[in-house]
Write a protein that holds these residues in place. Sequence first.
Motif, PDB file in Angstrom:
ATOM      1  N   ILE A   1      53.156  99.788  22.803  1.00  0.00           N
ATOM      2  CA  ILE A   1      52.175 100.418  23.701  1.00  0.00           C
ATOM      3  C   ILE A   1      52.153 101.942  23.520  1.00  0.00           C
ATOM      4  CG2 ILE A   1      53.743 100.628  25.679  1.00  0.00           C
ATOM      5  CD1 ILE A   1      49.984  99.817  25.913  1.00  0.00           C
ATOM      6  N   THR A   2      53.298 102.547  23.278  1.00  0.00           N
ATOM      7  CA  THR A   2      53.319 104.008  23.152  1.00  0.00           C
ATOM      8  C   THR A   2      52.415 104.454  22.005  1.00  0.00           C
ATOM      9  OG1 THR A   2      55.572 103.975  23.960  1.00  0.00           O
ATOM     10  CG2 THR A   2      54.813 106.035  23.007  1.00  0.00           C
TER      11      THR A   2
ATOM     12  N   GLY B   1      60.784 105.681  26.482  1.00  0.00           N
ATOM     13  CA  GLY B   1      61.337 104.395  26.065  1.00  0.00           C
ATOM     14  C   GLY B   1      62.593 104.007  26.799  1.00  0.00           C
ATOM     15  N   GLU B   2      63.354 104.979  27.196  1.00  0.00           N
ATOM     16  CA  GLU B   2      64.597 104.710  27.912  1.00  0.00           C
ATOM     17  C   GLU B   2      65.032 106.032  28.525  1.00  0.00           C
ATOM     18  OE1 GLU B   2      68.048 104.324  25.275  1.00  0.00           O
ATOM     19  OE2 GLU B   2      66.674 104.763  23.645  1.00  0.00           O
ATOM     20  N   PRO B   3      65.994 105.979  29.435  1.00  0.00           N
ATOM     21  CA  PRO B   3      66.467 107.239  29.994  1.00  0.00           C
ATOM     22  C   PRO B   3      67.078 108.085  28.886  1.00  0.00           C
ATOM     23  CG  PRO B   3      67.339 105.345  31.214  1.00  0.00           C
ATOM     24  CD  PRO B   3      66.687 104.808  29.988  1.00  0.00           C
TER      25      PRO B   3
ATOM     26  N   ASP C   1      59.858 114.057  29.977  1.00  0.00           N
ATOM     27  CA  ASP C   1      60.411 112.709  29.954  1.00  0.00           C
ATOM     28  C   ASP C   1      59.385 111.838  30.666  1.00  0.00           C
ATOM     29  OD1 ASP C   1      61.877 110.407  30.137  1.00  0.00           O
ATOM     30  OD2 ASP C   1      63.595 111.309  31.157  1.00  0.00           O
ATOM     31  N   THR C   2      58.898 110.814  29.985  1.00  0.00           N
ATOM     32  CA  THR C   2      57.792 110.028  30.526  1.00  0.00           C
ATOM     33  C   THR C   2      58.230 108.594  30.787  1.00  0.00           C
ATOM     34  OG1 THR C   2      57.086 109.422  28.303  1.00  0.00           O
ATOM     35  CG2 THR C   2      56.102 111.397  29.231  1.00  0.00           C
ATOM     36  N   TRP C   3      58.230 108.214  32.041  1.00  0.00           N
ATOM     37  CA  TRP C   3      58.569 106.819  32.356  1.00  0.00           C
ATOM     38  C   TRP C   3      57.278 106.018  32.488  1.00  0.00           C
ATOM     39  CZ3 TRP C   3      56.936 103.634  36.259  1.00  0.00           C
ATOM     40  CH2 TRP C   3      57.503 102.348  36.255  1.00  0.00           C
ATOM     41  N   TRP C   4      57.228 104.921  31.798  1.00  0.00           N
ATOM     42  CA  TRP C   4      56.098 104.006  31.937  1.00  0.00           C
ATOM     43  C   TRP C   4      56.388 102.708  31.210  1.00  0.00           C
ATOM     44  CZ3 TRP C   4      52.281 103.340  27.763  1.00  0.00           C
ATOM     45  CH2 TRP C   4      52.568 104.085  26.609  1.00  0.00           C
ATOM     46  N   GLN C   5      55.407 101.821  31.152  1.00  0.00           N
ATOM     47  CA  GLN C   5      55.615 100.476  30.609  1.00  0.00           C
ATOM     48  C   GLN C   5      54.335  99.974  29.940  1.00  0.00           C
ATOM     49  OE1 GLN C   5      56.336  98.805  34.677  1.00  0.00           O
ATOM     50  NE2 GLN C   5      58.344  98.362  33.846  1.00  0.00           N
ATOM     51  N   THR C   6      54.487  98.933  29.141  1.00  0.00           N
ATOM     52  CA  THR C   6      53.319  98.295  28.536  1.00  0.00           C
ATOM     53  C   THR C   6      52.289  97.981  29.620  1.00  0.00           C
ATOM     54  OG1 THR C   6      54.811  97.276  26.935  1.00  0.00           O
ATOM     55  CG2 THR C   6      52.591  96.361  27.070  1.00  0.00           C
TER      56      THR C   6
ATOM     57  N   ASP D   1      62.219  97.874  37.038  1.00  0.00           N
ATOM     58  CA  ASP D   1      63.245  98.893  36.829  1.00  0.00           C
ATOM     59  C   ASP D   1      63.882  99.281  38.158  1.00  0.00           C
ATOM     60  OD1 ASP D   1      63.139  99.242  34.092  1.00  0.00           O
ATOM     61  OD2 ASP D   1      61.621 100.794  34.178  1.00  0.00           O
TER      62      ASP D   1
ATOM     63  N   ILE E   1      65.584 107.114  36.589  1.00  0.00           N
ATOM     64  CA  ILE E   1      65.430 105.702  36.244  1.00  0.00           C
ATOM     65  C   ILE E   1      66.793 105.140  35.847  1.00  0.00           C
ATOM     66  CG2 ILE E   1      64.195 104.055  34.787  1.00  0.00           C
ATOM     67  CD1 ILE E   1      62.308 105.865  36.461  1.00  0.00           C
TER      68      ILE E   1
ATOM     69  N   ARG F   1      66.579  98.508  33.582  1.00  0.00           N
ATOM     70  CA  ARG F   1      65.942  97.264  33.998  1.00  0.00           C
ATOM     71  C   ARG F   1      66.779  96.519  35.029  1.00  0.00           C
ATOM     72  NH1 ARG F   1      60.797  96.818  32.499  1.00  0.00           N
ATOM     73  NH2 ARG F   1      61.058  94.652  33.109  1.00  0.00           N
TER      74      ARG F   1
ATOM     75  N   ASN G   1      66.913  96.819  26.714  1.00  0.00           N
ATOM     76  CA  ASN G   1      66.161  97.911  26.108  1.00  0.00           C
ATOM     77  C   ASN G   1      66.933  98.443  24.901  1.00  0.00           C
ATOM     78  OD1 ASN G   1      64.705 100.231  25.571  1.00  0.00           O
ATOM     79  ND2 ASN G   1      64.239 100.571  27.723  1.00  0.00           N
TER      80      ASN G   1
ATOM     81  N   ARG H   1      61.770  96.857  24.334  1.00  0.00           N
ATOM     82  CA  ARG H   1      62.094  95.878  25.354  1.00  0.00           C
ATOM     83  C   ARG H   1      62.197  94.495  24.757  1.00  0.00           C
ATOM     84  NH1 ARG H   1      57.801  96.354  29.928  1.00  0.00           N
ATOM     85  NH2 ARG H   1      58.085  94.222  30.602  1.00  0.00           N
TER      86      ARG H   1
HETATM   87  C1  WTA Z   1      62.051 101.756  29.924  1.00  0.00           C
HETATM   88  C2  WTA Z   1      57.457 101.673  26.823  1.00  0.00           C
HETATM   89  C3  WTA Z   1      63.747 105.537  31.467  1.00  0.00           C
HETATM   90  C4  WTA Z   1      61.939 101.142  31.307  1.00  0.00           C
HETATM   91  C5  WTA Z   1      56.568 102.852  27.245  1.00  0.00           C
HETATM   92  C6  WTA Z   1      60.616 100.435  31.267  1.00  0.00           C
HETATM   93  C7  WTA Z   1      62.209 104.213  30.403  1.00  0.00           C
HETATM   94  C8  WTA Z   1      60.579  99.932  29.858  1.00  0.00           C
HETATM   95  C9  WTA Z   1      61.427 105.357  30.088  1.00  0.00           C
HETATM   96  C10 WTA Z   1      59.171  99.715  29.364  1.00  0.00           C
HETATM   97  C11 WTA Z   1      61.927 106.640  30.504  1.00  0.00           C
HETATM   98  C12 WTA Z   1      60.433 103.591  29.328  1.00  0.00           C
HETATM   99  N1  WTA Z   1      63.080 106.668  31.196  1.00  0.00           N
HETATM  100  N2  WTA Z   1      63.356 104.314  31.090  1.00  0.00           N
HETATM  101  N3  WTA Z   1      61.292 107.776  30.228  1.00  0.00           N
HETATM  102  N4  WTA Z   1      60.342 104.932  29.421  1.00  0.00           N
HETATM  103  N5  WTA Z   1      61.557 103.140  29.897  1.00  0.00           N
HETATM  104  O1  WTA Z   1      56.961  98.156  27.997  1.00  0.00           O
HETATM  105  O2  WTA Z   1      63.006 100.238  31.492  1.00  0.00           O
HETATM  106  O3  WTA Z   1      58.090  98.895  25.855  1.00  0.00           O
HETATM  107  O4  WTA Z   1      60.516  99.380  32.190  1.00  0.00           O
HETATM  108  O5  WTA Z   1      56.995 100.516  27.408  1.00  0.00           O
HETATM  109  O6  WTA Z   1      61.227 100.949  29.085  1.00  0.00           O
HETATM  110  O7  WTA Z   1      59.152  99.359  28.002  1.00  0.00           O
HETATM  111  P1  WTA Z   1      57.766  99.143  27.260  1.00  0.00           P
END
Ligand code: WTA
Length: 669
Positions: A321-322, A398-400, A422-427, A510, A522, A525, A531, A536
């Motif tokens: 997704i990224t 992608g992860e912390p 630092d960007t937290w998000w998901q698919t 999360d 964060i 999971r 992760n 994921r």
């Molecule tokens: C983790 C990727 C901490 C988290 C964009 C999430 C993160 C999963 C971060 C989604 C971040 C993604 N800090 N954890 N900045 N970014 N995650 O769907 O557990 O491949 O639920 O999307 O990656 O993974 P996905």
Amino acid sequence: MSQERITSLLTEKRSYLPPEHGKSAAWIGSQEEYESICQHANDDPEGFWGARAAQLLHWFRPWNKVLQSGSENFEYQWFVGGKLNAAYNCIDRHLINGRRNKAALIWQGENEMNVRCYTYQMLYTEVCRVAHALSSLRVRKGDRVALYMPMIPELVIAMLACARIGAIHTAIFSGYAEGGVLSRIQDSKAKVVITADAAMRAGKVKPLKANLDPILEKCPSVAHVVVVNRARMENVAMKRNRDVWWHDLIDDFTLDADFPCEPMSATDTLFLLHTSGSTGKPTGVMHSLGGYLTYAAHTTQWVFDMRDDDVYWCTADIGWITGHTYAVYGPLALGATTVMFEGVPTWPNPDRYWRIIEKFRVNIFYTAPTVVRSLMRLGVAWTERYDLSSLRILGSVGEPINPEAWTWFHKYIGREELPIVDTWWQTETGGAMIAALPYANKLKPGSATFPLPGIDATIIQQSTEEDGEQEQRGYLVIRKPWPGMMQGVFQNPQKYRSYFERFGIYESGDGARIDEEGYYWILGRIDDSINVSGHRLSTAEIETVLTAHPQVGEAAVVPMPHDLKGEAIYAYVTLHEDCPWSEELRTDLRNLVRRDIGPLASPEYIQFVENLPKTCSGKTLRRMLRKIAGSAYSDLGDTTSLASPAVLPAIIQGHQNLMAGHPEQYTDA
Ligand code: WTA
């Protein structure tokens, strides 16, 4: 969630103010401005999102309603009644707004000398030809086209050609092997698959088309396969009437052949992308055209403070997704210049990224903590020989990001002055949700800072009984819908609902903590996902593969902390009676996972055990297994719920032996 992470963030006290230089020109230049936009977005979400959609995209027809909420099933439709086309927004409009000859895509091949650059005009020409070509294979609006391709410009061109027609693309990461590809093509019922003869990876030629052929035997929906000749492989088997070379197919179409953009409804599906959920089957996340594209452009502009003369590089593979949001749709919708790299950071030397930054004078660099950690280990000599002074903003996803990697990134790549967003998000969320705005927010290493304007995140503390044990957890949830949210799960409404059922609002899966200044941390999971290097994977999916082996009785897969990958895969496996363990078996099991899911999912450790720890009702106590895999033996919690407590010392002993490199002493005998 990991104790290690909790400890590390409790001790993290540093903070960094945004740079002064750049503030005045920034899209959002102060904490006060950020807060006032949040206030406005909160008071009038539809007004806020409607204004962003109108500012950022070209609409063939405006919408009647910004947001329409379904009554029961958590269905939300964005920009209802609006018409647009993603390819028009990412290409055509830039032909007439002064960006015609601007570099849209700069591609660096694995070979240093191999560079291709597409201006918006050039991209238009190629996309139109491929749209014609796909149309000649009877690809129509709503059809699915699977893209099992390496990081080559044809992948971006194929995505935009699908968007032009209104076909739904579904990318499959080229590192996936048989099982991963099969389940995705079958689930999406793709009519056409686009692939390449092979991918170039670290100097090696990795066949893709040959991988695909046996899989396609089991995919009756696929009528055609289009093959890009990337590696000039000889003897590529081409099935008559089904397979066609990309270059032969597009050759039939002239260079001036416009392919008109299909006016699509905002609520049509732009793409499908599978992600690992809590079940053995991948989840086909659907994104809607109008909402997703608005959100992609909106977050790219604000989070990366994108300006027209920036060279921007998101290193993610477009199979994830990224790569969709931040290497393709977000930057191209804004008319930006996006860099794409075919290779890996460490081949032939661990300086590839820094070379590319210097070579193309990259201004914005968005990567993953796992990459930072692996490059950090190889020493600063590799970074010091390059001029990285063009950089303005760094990003992480992608992860912390652990404080050690953060500090290195900040010091050696960021000259101790660049903001790291630092960007937290998901698919499922389509774009960044909790992320710093580079010229507005004070940073704390390891925290994704605050929810973006319009994102109503919070944490629900709940005591849950998991595996028969009480645990206090903070569930990260989103209360209000947002345009980037997934539209549904492909042909699985039940699965879609499951994201909302527990709390009646979107549950991310999360865990998180909010500190006294409102910063989000964060924790990882909460569900059964792992992760690995920011990717994921589902534990259930790996367990399904392991237990398919005739000698395996049961398997329990858990994450374990790993220096480079963040998390690694640890598998506990029981064998059927009279089946002895052996190193060969261990290798066989690893290969099985590699073949079925892909190398990423291959377990770091496989521990053979006599028995798994279970409750009286027969539930495996995964929490304990997670603790043991992380060597946290003293932290196993209440063990009284175990049906037979005697299994624990044996498992611990086996784990210690494995860690000490004596796997043969695994048994409790
Ligand atoms: C983790 C990727 C901490 C988290 C964009 C999430 C993160 C999963 C971060 C989604 C971040 C993604 N800090 N954890 N900045 N970014 N995650 O769907 O557990 O491949 O639920 O999307 O990656 O993974 P996905």
